[in-house]
Design a protein around this motif. Structure first.
Motif, short mmCIF file in Angstrom:
data_model
loop_
_atom_site.label_atom_id
_atom_site.label_comp_id
_atom_site.label_asym_id
_atom_site.label_seq_id
_atom_site.Cartn_x
_atom_site.Cartn_y
_atom_site.Cartn_z
N PHE A 41 0.87 -1.17 0.00
CA PHE A 41 0.00 0.00 0.00
C PHE A 41 0.92 1.23 0.00
O PHE A 41 1.73 1.39 0.92
CB PHE A 41 -0.86 -0.06 1.27
N PRO A 42 0.83 2.07 -1.05
CA PRO A 42 1.85 3.12 -1.20
C PRO A 42 1.66 4.32 -0.28
O PRO A 42 1.49 5.44 -0.72
CB PRO A 42 1.71 3.51 -2.68
N VAL A 43 1.71 4.05 1.03
CA VAL A 43 1.65 5.11 2.04
C VAL A 43 3.01 5.20 2.71
O VAL A 43 3.46 4.24 3.33
CB VAL A 43 0.59 4.80 3.11
N PHE A 44 3.64 6.35 2.58
CA PHE A 44 4.92 6.60 3.23
C PHE A 44 4.64 7.41 4.50
O PHE A 44 4.02 8.46 4.44
CB PHE A 44 5.87 7.34 2.30
N ALA A 45 5.09 6.87 5.62
CA ALA A 45 4.78 7.50 6.90
C ALA A 45 6.02 8.15 7.47
O ALA A 45 6.93 7.47 7.94
CB ALA A 45 4.27 6.45 7.88
N PHE A 46 6.03 9.48 7.43
CA PHE A 46 7.14 10.21 8.03
C PHE A 46 6.87 10.38 9.52
O PHE A 46 5.83 10.91 9.91
CB PHE A 46 7.29 11.58 7.36
N SER A 47 7.80 9.94 10.35
CA SER A 47 7.62 10.08 11.80
C SER A 47 8.98 10.11 12.49
O SER A 47 9.94 9.50 12.03
CB SER A 47 6.80 8.91 12.34
#
Lengths: 382, 382
Positions: free
Chosen positions: B13-19
């Motif tokens: 799933f092409p979700v990049f999570a910046f954290s």
């Protein structure tokens, strides 16, 4: 296409085209969209003539009218008989005179525009009573929508429209305003993001639309940042039932945008707009120009007046600036500008309005197909 | 799902999570997305430990690292050995002292944070050499992406990453910057709209993404205004191959967001953010707070310093403010804030990060189906 909006308004393609130009309105309506004539610049008589012109050309297809009704007005300017011009401080007049001199406009065009004549005209239009006159005229034509751009529609306007069976649309920039507009009787909400041209709030279309869709139980159109079919598909993905576009028509063949301004728009990038109070007194997105820069940044700027005083001051000056700009005055060309959204960066060629609608429809279909291709969600449980 | 991004990065799933929180990074990666650890707050040693922690939990699934590399730095601050603190004018220190007094923070917490210690730490991190150290550490781990948030990635960084076979992503806010980043070797562009949290430009996601997609020949992720599946579907309709989200993780169960700030975020509307230079010296979107208001509007404000000086000044103060806020000081709670995008208005409940990914996937599918239902475009010629 089938959305609630298509059925509600009898359109094939849920694109609402806001334009001050009757040719654009008729062309979009005839192409399967819904033209909306911006009526604020017209006297009731002129509006009547424009709408008759449209009636003769659209063969019963649906179109609408947009009026600008400020929710609150200074009592000092609420009486259309009052000379608005007298309310403009000397300091602000002087700053405009200074700008015209600095950019070489006054020398070229020494005939001043009578500010009090413009003021009387504006006093009639940009007040609740003035807009009421326009609404009355509009309702004598077979319009399919009446829109109010600023604040909740006055109760009389909603009552008149309802009696005539015409839905009322309201433009909003926050969820709170959307709720208030629906409570005041709006049948349709145009959720307009910060990237839009003209009077606009601070919240972007991407963020605003889903929240407004969740908050109200009437159909929502998305506005701001929409000039092609990909952006239209995005708006529908966000939950909107259609889109409301203004900027994209300004560079069409039919648009009456002054040639100098049209050239500036065709050359502009999306970084070349600014949300400034220098043209109307309220924050309105427009081409960045010497006018916006001087008012917003010059140390000697007195700062913009409230609406409608700044609008009056600016329009009187813009009449002269426009005339000088079109006759080749380079300083006037630096000052010239107009309301437009950030999508101006995409507007690089002149197309007929009808073609814009067709292009949007094709790009829309392609965008939906591409999004589909990305999904390999199986029909069974995940 | 299948997009070029899914194949390129091995995600479902092409979700990049910046954290900045390793727990969020691991949770998103394990849920089928791609976690990206914001490394700017870490020393190289700490980053090494954090990445080892992630390595142990994701079982070879892909994740990345984000460093903050300013393209240009004052030569006065480019040398990490220089005492950055000495470059901060007295007037600016005094204004911070005034704010802490005014909001009752100094009385409660009389122990000042050593600005020169913070400065040395920051000097190491927010300079090309400092970021280089982080890049070196990151490349010793099995990372799948290295991202650079400010300006084109330095050539050494691109060379190191390329040698290690790790794609380089660059965040941009204009088409021009996207072109420049690709020319400098970026393998992936994150087109970030003005509504995003943190350092951001002026062009909205809706307007920016299609133009960037048209301008470059590498895959594009959309960022800014994306916290649910409708917004993700909109991003894909605009031509992006996936999304990059930051704000949505700040209110997750795993996030290390200080409780006071998390509560503020859960209560905030989309109108409660501001793009201010008061926290880092560059325009960065964050919660509107007494801190941003005082710096941006108070007549006695000296105005923010350039980056990284303002960042140093702000972070030293924020350490004290945060401590006081968490111990119940109401003035400190007014001053407290953090970077967050306009989507903060949608963040009204605390969810596990894994759940956020699943919700997005479900909403995404529903949004695409709804857009499809709206289209009755026949397969034949139109």
């Amino acid at each position: 296409m089938r959305t609630a909006i298509c059925e509600m308004f009898g359109v094939e393609f849920p694109v609402f085209a806001f334009s001050h130009c009757r040719d654009v309105v008729a062309a979009v309506t005839n192409a399967g969209g819904f033209g909306v004539l911006g009526a604020v610049a017209y006297s009731p008589e002129r509006l009547d003539a424009e709408l008759s012109w449209i009636d003769e050309r659209v063969g019963g297809r649906p179109y609408g009218v947009d009026v600008l009704v400020p929710a609150r007005l200074d009592t000092s300017v609420a009486d259309p008989a009052a000379r608005l011009a007298e309310a403009i401080p000397e300091r602000h007049r002087d700053f405009v005179a200074h700008l015209l001199r600095k950019y070489g406009v006054s020398e070229l065009d020494p005939v001043p525009v009578s500010m009090s004549a413009v003021a009387d005209e504006f006093g009639r239009r940009v007040t609740a009573r003035g807009a009421g006159g326009l609404v009355e005229v509009a309702l004598r034509h077979p319009i399919g929508l009446i829109a109010s751009a600023l604040g909740p529609p006055p109760p009389e306007m909603t009552a008149q429209a309802r009696k005539a069976g015409v839905p009322v649309a309201a433009l909003v920039g926050t969820v709170e305003h959307a709720r208030r507009q629906v409570a005041a009787g709006a049948d349709l909400i145009v959720a307009q993001g910060s990237e839009a041209g003209g009077h606009t709030g601070e919240i972007s279309t991407m963020v605003l639309v889903p929240q407004v869709v969740d908050a109200v139980d009437v159909p929502v159109l998305a506005a701001g940042g929409i000039a092609d079919g990909r952006q239209m598909a995005a708006a529908l993905a966000l939950g909107a039932e259609g889109v409301w576009c203004g900027s994209v028509w300004l560079t069409t063949e039919e648009a009456e945008t002054p040639p100098v301004v049209k050239r500036k728009m065709l050359a502009a990038t999306s970084a070349d707009t600014v949300r400034s109070r220098s043209r109307t007194g309220k924050p309105a997105r427009q081409l960045a120009s010497a006018w916006t820069r001087e008012w917003d940044e010059a140390p000697e700027s007195p700062g913009p007046l409230p609406m409608p005083l700044q609008m009056l001051l600016a329009e009187a000056a813009m009449t002269r600036i426009g005339r000088a700009a079109e006759s080749g005055n380079p300083g006037a060309q630096e000052l010239a500008g107009y309301f437009v959204g950030q999508v101006v960066g995409q507007l690089n060629r002149v197309r007929p309005a009808r073609r814009v609608v067709h292009d949007m429809a094709e790009e829309f279909a392609a965008a939906v197909e591409r999004a589909l291709a990305a999904v390999s969600i199986s029909p069974g449980p995940r």
